[in-house]
Design an enzyme around this catalytic site. Structure first.
Site, PDB file in Angstrom:
ATOM      1  N   GLU A 161       0.826  -1.202   0.000  1.00  0.00           N
ATOM      2  CA  GLU A 161       0.000   0.000   0.000  1.00  0.00           C
ATOM      3  C   GLU A 161       0.862   1.253   0.000  1.00  0.00           C
ATOM      4  OE1 GLU A 161      -2.118  -1.121   3.552  1.00  0.00           O
ATOM      5  OE2 GLU A 161      -1.049   0.322   4.776  1.00  0.00           O
ATOM      6  N   ARG A 211      -2.617  -7.874  13.082  1.00  0.00           N
ATOM      7  CA  ARG A 211      -2.472  -6.857  14.117  1.00  0.00           C
ATOM      8  C   ARG A 211      -1.451  -7.335  15.136  1.00  0.00           C
ATOM      9  NH1 ARG A 211      -7.963  -6.331  15.540  1.00  0.00           N
ATOM     10  NH2 ARG A 211      -8.363  -5.016  13.754  1.00  0.00           N
TER      11      ARG A 211
HETATM   12 ZN    ZN Z   1      -1.970  -1.248   6.283  1.00  0.00          ZN
END
Ligand code: ZN
Length: 321
Positions: free
Chosen positions: A116, A194
């Site tokens: 990203e 996470r």
């Molecule tokens: Zn990310």
């Protein structure tokens, strides 16, 4: 196929603000508008078409009906719609996270990997993000620090400002800090591991799930150097536009286009073009189509659509695959 004007899907998250509703005028019944999925064919947040014969249908349906040619030859071999573009409004900080690469994600998650890039649109004074680790860390030390809640000590916290460009390859640990509003271009994937969530609880009073083992499998633990300046020089174009190549990779390329007058460009047969309006007002035209455009609008220009013109005083994020 005609140019499609898109309506975003709004997704909430515990760290989200309300700017997408208050400032951009998007409608949602969610508690906050953390993310606006501006160009998306991902099942977790589908965009809707606002004009023409596909009005009210999802972008995904429109593309399936038209056929893959509208994505361009660069995407002919890809199984899924290749990218996802979001606005992200971080009132609070996001969890420390990492995304897998294609090979791992396809094997373990049956999804694409996720590389990203962010264009910072607004950042409060002293706003920070996490960009990898400060120094090389071993896998053992990293997983121990996660268990002992001391992982923050080895992370690379970096200040950011408006206009910064942050490229995040899969495997790079990262987190958006509080007080940051940005546009994100990413591979179309929703797989996030996470690592650490500051001990926060969700709206039901539960901690959000961590994915420590998978994160350790994919995280790059080599020291990372942050250079957030655009990769290309600013090019002055005839007609009153300035174009800057921000960043790119095998999955997408991003340009910032500042228009004061007009910007003539084209969608060739190789790729569709996404136009996300970051600021200003003006018009978009192509053939017989004409749209008024303003901040927050997003357009899908199909591959092979040919010439299009943006006129007015506009700031635009142009993305190709
Ligand atoms: Zn990310």
């Amino acid at each position: 196929m005609e140019i499609l004007k898109l309506m975003p899907a709004i997704n909430e998250a515990i760290w989200g603000g309300k700017r997408l509703v208050d400032e951009y005028g998007f409608k949602t019944d969610k508690k906050n508008s953390a993310e606006g999925w501006m160009l998306s064919c991902h099942k977790d947040g589908l965009c809707t078409v606002q004009n023409g014969k596909y009005k009210g249908k999802t972008l995904k349906d429109a593309i399936e009906t038209e056929g893959k040619e509208v994505l361009g030859t660069n995407n002919a071999q890809k199984k899924d719609f290749p990218i996802l573009i979001k606005f992200i409004d971080a009132r609070d900080k996001l969890s420390i996270q990492v995304h897998p690469g294609d090979e791992y994600a396809r094997r373990v998650e049956n999804e694409n990997g996720k590389t990203e890039a962010w264009l910072i649109l607004d950042a409060e004074k002293d706003a920070k993000l996490v960009y990898g680790v400060k120094n090389d860390v071993s896998k053992e030390e990293f997983s121990q620090r996660i268990r002992e809640n001391t992982v923050e000590e080895v992370l690379n916290f970096v200040n950011v400002k408006r206009g910064d460009v942050v490229f995040i390859p899969s495997g790079m640990l990262h987190a958006i800090g509080a007080g940051i509003f940005l546009a994100e271009v990413q591979q179309s994937s929703n797989t996030t591991y996470r690592v650490y969530d500051y001990g926060r609880l969700d709206s039901n009073g539960n901690p959000r799930e961590l994915h420590v083992e998978k994160a350790c499998d994919v995280a790059c633990l080599k020291a990372s150097k942050a250079d957030f300046s655009p990769e290309g020089k600013t090019e002055k174009l005839p007609g009153g536009a300035k174009k800057t190549y921000l960043t790119g990779c095998e999955y997408f390329s991003m340009n910032d286009v500042e228009i004061n007058g007009e910007y003539k460009a084209a969608a060739g047969n190789d790729s569709f073009v996404s136009l996300l309006i970051l600021g200003g007002e003006g018009a978009l035209s192509s053939g017989k189509q004409r749209f008024k455009v303003k901040k927050g609008d997003c357009f899908f220009v199909p591959a092979g659509a040919g010439d299009f013109i943006l006129k007015g005083k506009l700031s635009v994020l142009e993305t190709k695959t």
